[in-house]
Design a protein around this motif. Structure first.
Motif, PDB file in Angstrom:
ATOM      1  N   ILE A   1       0.783  -1.308   0.090  1.00 30.71           N
ATOM      2  CA  ILE A   1      -0.083   0.052  -0.049  1.00 30.71           C
ATOM      3  C   ILE A   1       0.762   1.251   0.050  1.00 30.71           C
ATOM      4  O   ILE A   1       0.508   2.125  -0.774  1.00 30.71           O
ATOM      5  N   VAL A   2       2.046   1.317   0.953  1.00 30.72           N
ATOM      6  CA  VAL A   2       2.987   2.403   1.112  1.00 30.72           C
ATOM      7  C   VAL A   2       3.727   2.566  -0.334  1.00 30.72           C
ATOM      8  O   VAL A   2       3.603   3.523  -0.788  1.00 30.72           O
ATOM      9  N   LEU A   3       4.085   1.388  -0.946  1.00 31.36           N
ATOM     10  CA  LEU A   3       4.905   1.542  -2.073  1.00 31.36           C
ATOM     11  C   LEU A   3       3.998   1.987  -3.147  1.00 31.36           C
ATOM     12  O   LEU A   3       4.583   2.654  -4.271  1.00 31.36           O
ATOM     13  N   GLY A   4       2.637   1.491  -3.295  1.00 29.75           N
ATOM     14  CA  GLY A   4       1.737   1.945  -4.473  1.00 29.75           C
ATOM     15  C   GLY A   4       1.399   3.227  -4.377  1.00 29.75           C
ATOM     16  O   GLY A   4       1.158   3.831  -5.420  1.00 29.75           O
ATOM     17  N   TRP A   5       1.391   3.829  -3.100  1.00 33.55           N
ATOM     18  CA  TRP A   5       1.269   5.433  -2.972  1.00 33.55           C
ATOM     19  C   TRP A   5       2.125   6.286  -3.703  1.00 33.55           C
ATOM     20  O   TRP A   5       2.110   7.040  -4.282  1.00 33.55           O
ATOM     21  N   ARG A   6       3.511   5.740  -3.302  1.00 35.31           N
ATOM     22  CA  ARG A   6       4.691   6.600  -3.827  1.00 35.31           C
ATOM     23  C   ARG A   6       4.703   6.283  -5.301  1.00 35.31           C
ATOM     24  O   ARG A   6       4.906   7.303  -5.925  1.00 35.31           O
ATOM     25  N   ALA A   7       4.407   5.030  -5.788  1.00 34.52           N
ATOM     26  CA  ALA A   7       4.381   5.023  -7.321  1.00 34.52           C
ATOM     27  C   ALA A   7       3.416   5.919  -8.034  1.00 34.52           C
ATOM     28  O   ALA A   7       3.588   6.471  -9.159  1.00 34.52           O
ATOM     29  N   ARG A   8       2.317   6.054  -7.463  1.00 35.04           N
ATOM     30  CA  ARG A   8       1.082   6.849  -7.959  1.00 35.04           C
ATOM     31  C   ARG A   8       1.494   8.133  -8.026  1.00 35.04           C
ATOM     32  O   ARG A   8       1.361   8.789  -9.030  1.00 35.04           O
ATOM     33  N   PHE A   9       1.849   8.696  -7.035  1.00 33.59           N
ATOM     34  CA  PHE A   9       2.156  10.148  -6.839  1.00 33.59           C
ATOM     35  C   PHE A   9       3.604  10.547  -7.782  1.00 33.59           C
ATOM     36  O   PHE A   9       3.615  11.529  -8.161  1.00 33.59           O
ATOM     37  N   ARG A  10       4.556   9.619  -7.857  1.00 31.97           N
ATOM     38  CA  ARG A  10       5.784   9.627  -8.569  1.00 31.97           C
ATOM     39  C   ARG A  10       5.467   9.875 -10.072  1.00 31.97           C
ATOM     40  O   ARG A  10       5.893  10.680 -10.586  1.00 31.97           O
ATOM     41  N   ARG A  11       4.499   9.036 -10.407  1.00 38.01           N
ATOM     42  CA  ARG A  11       3.965   9.197 -11.874  1.00 38.01           C
ATOM     43  C   ARG A  11       3.559  10.356 -12.135  1.00 38.01           C
ATOM     44  O   ARG A  11       3.887  11.185 -13.367  1.00 38.01           O
ATOM     45  N   SER A  12       2.793  11.081 -11.277  1.00 36.42           N
ATOM     46  CA  SER A  12       2.203  12.557 -11.661  1.00 36.42           C
ATOM     47  C   SER A  12       3.429  13.464 -11.533  1.00 36.42           C
ATOM     48  O   SER A  12       3.607  14.534 -12.359  1.00 36.42           O
ATOM     49  N   LEU A  13       4.341  13.294 -10.443  1.00 33.27           N
ATOM     50  CA  LEU A  13       5.373  14.268 -10.312  1.00 33.27           C
ATOM     51  C   LEU A  13       6.421  14.220 -11.540  1.00 33.27           C
ATOM     52  O   LEU A  13       6.987  15.220 -12.005  1.00 33.27           O
ATOM     53  N   GLU A  14       6.543  13.035 -11.948  1.00 32.15           N
ATOM     54  CA  GLU A  14       7.547  12.765 -13.212  1.00 32.15           C
ATOM     55  C   GLU A  14       7.123  13.611 -14.447  1.00 32.15           C
ATOM     56  O   GLU A  14       7.807  14.190 -14.997  1.00 32.15           O
ATOM     57  N   ALA A  15       5.533  13.549 -14.492  1.00 32.43           N
ATOM     58  CA  ALA A  15       5.126  14.269 -15.602  1.00 32.43           C
ATOM     59  C   ALA A  15       5.160  15.684 -15.660  1.00 32.43           C
ATOM     60  O   ALA A  15       5.374  16.340 -16.344  1.00 32.43           O
ATOM     61  N   ILE A  16       5.035  16.074 -14.373  1.00 29.58           N
ATOM     62  CA  ILE A  16       5.119  17.558 -14.078  1.00 29.58           C
ATOM     63  C   ILE A  16       6.586  18.104 -14.371  1.00 29.58           C
ATOM     64  O   ILE A  16       6.770  18.944 -14.771  1.00 29.58           O
ATOM     65  N   GLN A  17       7.545  17.184 -14.031  1.00 34.92           N
ATOM     66  CA  GLN A  17       9.233  17.592 -14.135  1.00 34.92           C
ATOM     67  C   GLN A  17       9.512  17.615 -15.614  1.00 34.92           C
ATOM     68  O   GLN A  17      10.544  18.381 -15.880  1.00 34.92           O
ATOM     69  N   THR A  18       8.682  17.050 -16.326  1.00 30.88           N
ATOM     70  CA  THR A  18       8.972  17.022 -17.799  1.00 30.88           C
ATOM     71  C   THR A  18       8.801  18.424 -18.283  1.00 30.88           C
ATOM     72  O   THR A  18       9.087  18.729 -19.441  1.00 30.88           O
ATOM     73  N   ARG A  19       7.712  19.115 -17.726  1.00 32.75           N
ATOM     74  CA  ARG A  19       7.590  20.302 -18.277  1.00 32.75           C
ATOM     75  C   ARG A  19       7.881  21.488 -17.375  1.00 32.75           C
ATOM     76  O   ARG A  19       7.999  22.687 -17.997  1.00 32.75           O
ATOM     77  N   TYR A  20       8.080  21.237 -16.118  1.00 40.94           N
ATOM     78  CA  TYR A  20       8.460  22.362 -15.318  1.00 40.94           C
ATOM     79  C   TYR A  20       9.950  22.173 -14.612  1.00 40.94           C
ATOM     80  O   TYR A  20       9.994  20.818 -14.032  1.00 40.94           O
TER      81      TYR A  20
END
Length: 215
Positions: free
Chosen positions: A136-155
């Motif tokens: 559960i903990v690792l799943g939450w990390r992976a979920r939010f990391r995907r969003s943050l990675e997408a953000i970092q490609t533009r910002y």
């Protein structure tokens, strides 16, 4: 007590989980007895063991139920964010705001965090419970990391940031806010904490990256 039908069985099992979750969040898993659960549910011990062979099976079912409920909520708010904006940063910020609003609209008593509760009493559980809690903990990390990675490609972030650490921070704010809100009896803490981490993410990624284009 034997179950008389599928619908009856499902209803009894869900009621037991509801009662058990409330008891576990109030006083811990170790202090929650099978006897008190069957008395409140109005069933016999045989009726309890029909659904859960032992307390570890109950713990596993509680975590699975918690995971399903939380994943459904997160899917809803962050999918809605992406529907409202194609920009990854704006979509994530919208999702966090929707999550804060959803938490603010909950009944006065917050649901609490079973993950934290089970971590505090980990010696009571077998490997199945430990592994699901970890996933559960690792799943939450992976979920939010995907969003943050997408953000970092533009910002371009204003300062160097570890995305795993930032993803864990988002998770910690949400889960920790539940614990704080429940401990203090102040449900406003959770939405306030979510809005604070939202503000931090917004400030961190406020400049468009030179290689990602403008938002």
């Amino acid at each position: 007590m034997e179950e008389t039908g599928t619908q009856s069985g499902v209803g009894t099992r869900e009621r037991l989980l509801e009662i058990a979750e409330g008891a576990v969040l109030a006083k811990g898993f170790g202090a929650t007895s099978i006897e008190e659960l069957i008395v409140e549910a109005g069933i016999t011990k045989n009726g309890f063991f029909y659904h859960f062979p032992d307390k570890n099976a109950l713990a596993l079912a509680l975590l699975e139920r918690y995971l399903e409920r939380e994943e459904r909520l997160l899917d809803e708010v962050f999918t809605r964010g992406r529907e409202l904006s194609e920009d990854p940063l704006h979509a994530f910020l919208i999702g966090l705001k929707l999550l804060a609003e959803t938490m603010a609209d909950l009944p006065q008593t917050l649901p609490g965090c079973l993950v934290a509760t089970f971590c505090y009493q980990e010696r009571l559980f077998d490997s199945r419970v430990h592994e699901l809690n970890r996933s559960i903990v690792l799943g939450w990390r992976a979920r939010f990391r995907r969003s943050l990675e997408a953000i970092q490609t533009r910002y371009e972030p204003r300062e160097q940031v570890d995305l795993d650490g930032l993803a864990d921070m988002v998770s910690s704010v949400i889960e920790g806010g539940m614990v704080l809100g429940r401990a203090t009896g102040n449900p406003a803490i959770l939405p306030e904490q979510i809005m604070l981490i939202r503000g931090y993410v917004k400030l961190l990624f406020s400049e468009p990256s030179s290689h990602g284009g403008s938002a």
